[in-house]
Design a protein around this motif. Sequence first.
Motif, PDB file in Angstrom:
ATOM      1  N   PHE A 236       0.841  -1.198   0.000  1.00  0.00           N
ATOM      2  CA  PHE A 236       0.000   0.000   0.000  1.00  0.00           C
ATOM      3  C   PHE A 236       0.875   1.246   0.000  1.00  0.00           C
TER       4      PHE A 236
ATOM      5  N   TYR B 279       0.542   5.259   1.245  1.00  0.00           N
ATOM      6  CA  TYR B 279      -0.235   6.220   2.016  1.00  0.00           C
ATOM      7  C   TYR B 279       0.394   7.604   1.908  1.00  0.00           C
TER       8      TYR B 279
ATOM      9  N   GLN C  63       0.583  11.068   4.354  1.00  0.00           N
ATOM     10  CA  GLN C  63       0.333  11.585   5.694  1.00  0.00           C
ATOM     11  C   GLN C  63       0.723  13.045   5.703  1.00  0.00           C
TER      12      GLN C  63
ATOM     13  N   SER D 223      -3.822  12.172   9.792  1.00  0.00           N
ATOM     14  CA  SER D 223      -3.764  10.723   9.766  1.00  0.00           C
ATOM     15  C   SER D 223      -3.300  10.235   8.392  1.00  0.00           C
ATOM     16  N   LEU D 224      -3.318   8.943   8.246  1.00  0.00           N
ATOM     17  CA  LEU D 224      -2.897   8.328   7.002  1.00  0.00           C
ATOM     18  C   LEU D 224      -4.068   8.295   6.017  1.00  0.00           C
TER      19      LEU D 224
ATOM     20  N   LEU E 134      -4.995   6.521   2.439  1.00  0.00           N
ATOM     21  CA  LEU E 134      -4.566   5.508   1.481  1.00  0.00           C
ATOM     22  C   LEU E 134      -4.657   6.062   0.065  1.00  0.00           C
TER      23      LEU E 134
ATOM     24  N   LEU F   6       4.203   7.078   2.748  1.00  0.00           N
ATOM     25  CA  LEU F   6       4.537   5.846   3.461  1.00  0.00           C
ATOM     26  C   LEU F   6       4.191   4.627   2.620  1.00  0.00           C
TER      27      LEU F   6
ATOM     28  N   GLN G  59      -0.015  -4.621   9.555  1.00  0.00           N
ATOM     29  CA  GLN G  59       0.643  -3.882   8.497  1.00  0.00           C
ATOM     30  C   GLN G  59       2.007  -3.424   9.001  1.00  0.00           C
TER      31      GLN G  59
ATOM     32  N   PHE H  81       5.211  -0.856   8.147  1.00  0.00           N
ATOM     33  CA  PHE H  81       5.396   0.423   7.484  1.00  0.00           C
ATOM     34  C   PHE H  81       6.870   0.743   7.284  1.00  0.00           C
ATOM     35  N   GLY H  82       7.147   1.385   6.162  1.00  0.00           N
ATOM     36  CA  GLY H  82       8.461   1.948   5.956  1.00  0.00           C
ATOM     37  C   GLY H  82       8.611   3.228   6.756  1.00  0.00           C
ATOM     38  N   PRO H  83       9.823   3.775   6.768  1.00  0.00           N
ATOM     39  CA  PRO H  83      10.085   4.988   7.552  1.00  0.00           C
ATOM     40  C   PRO H  83       9.506   6.253   6.942  1.00  0.00           C
TER      41      PRO H  83
ATOM     42  N   ARG I 173       9.755  12.097   3.213  1.00  0.00           N
ATOM     43  CA  ARG I 173       9.244  13.443   3.493  1.00  0.00           C
ATOM     44  C   ARG I 173       9.500  14.319   2.286  1.00  0.00           C
TER      45      ARG I 173
END
Lengths: 113, 116
Positions: B33, B35, B37, B42-43, B45, B92, B105, B107-109, B112
């Motif tokens: 997925f 996302y 942010q 919030s996230l 999708l 993300l 789930q 998540f990657g870091p 930015r």
Amino acid sequence: AQSVTQPDIHITVSEGASLELRCNYSYGATPYLFWYVQSPGQGLQLLLKYFSGDTLVQGIKGFEAEFKRSQSSFNLRKPSVHWSDAAEYFCALYNTNAGKSTFGDGTTLTVKP
Amino acid sequence: SAVISQKPSRDICQRGTSLTIQCQVDSQVTMMFWYRQQPGQSLTLIATANQGSEATYESGFVIDKFPISRPNLTFSTLTVSNMSPEDSSIYLCSVQILAGLPDTQYFGPGTRLTVL
């Protein structure tokens, strides 16, 4: 439609104090619920999850959460907060029909020394 | 579990340009997925990246703006095209090992992105 509500945008607690973060959900079927934590500059990490069984679930870092079907809630708790717990906390609900999760808006936790 | 890396970790881009974000997973996963942010939010999708077929986009997101590739079960890219300052956000990548079942789930870091 499903939804996840985290009523508290920002919470401040003193180090050593207890913590409760609220999460309410709306979903017509069996809820599969998660709590994630996001430290500054990091991705999200799973704290704990509830699928079935015992309604009090234990997670990492001393966190626990209680599922209450009658209140449509899944509140996160910790008896004694540490400064390193300062982060953003997200509650999530998995939609089995859609095959993906819905996230709440998050609660920012600040820990006072 | 799954360990996810993203490149770049951050970037500053000019309006009208495009940026491709890479997501690499240390194991084969079914679901990937992307996302967005936005600051203090919030996230959201953007899409589900499908291996070997077109991504599935959420309402409000289109392929022309956010083309996604997923050539195999461990890698995906997201391109943010014709960027504007409104695209400034954290992007993300997330994976779920099982498909069609409730699952954790990972998540990657995050990447930015700042658009000037």
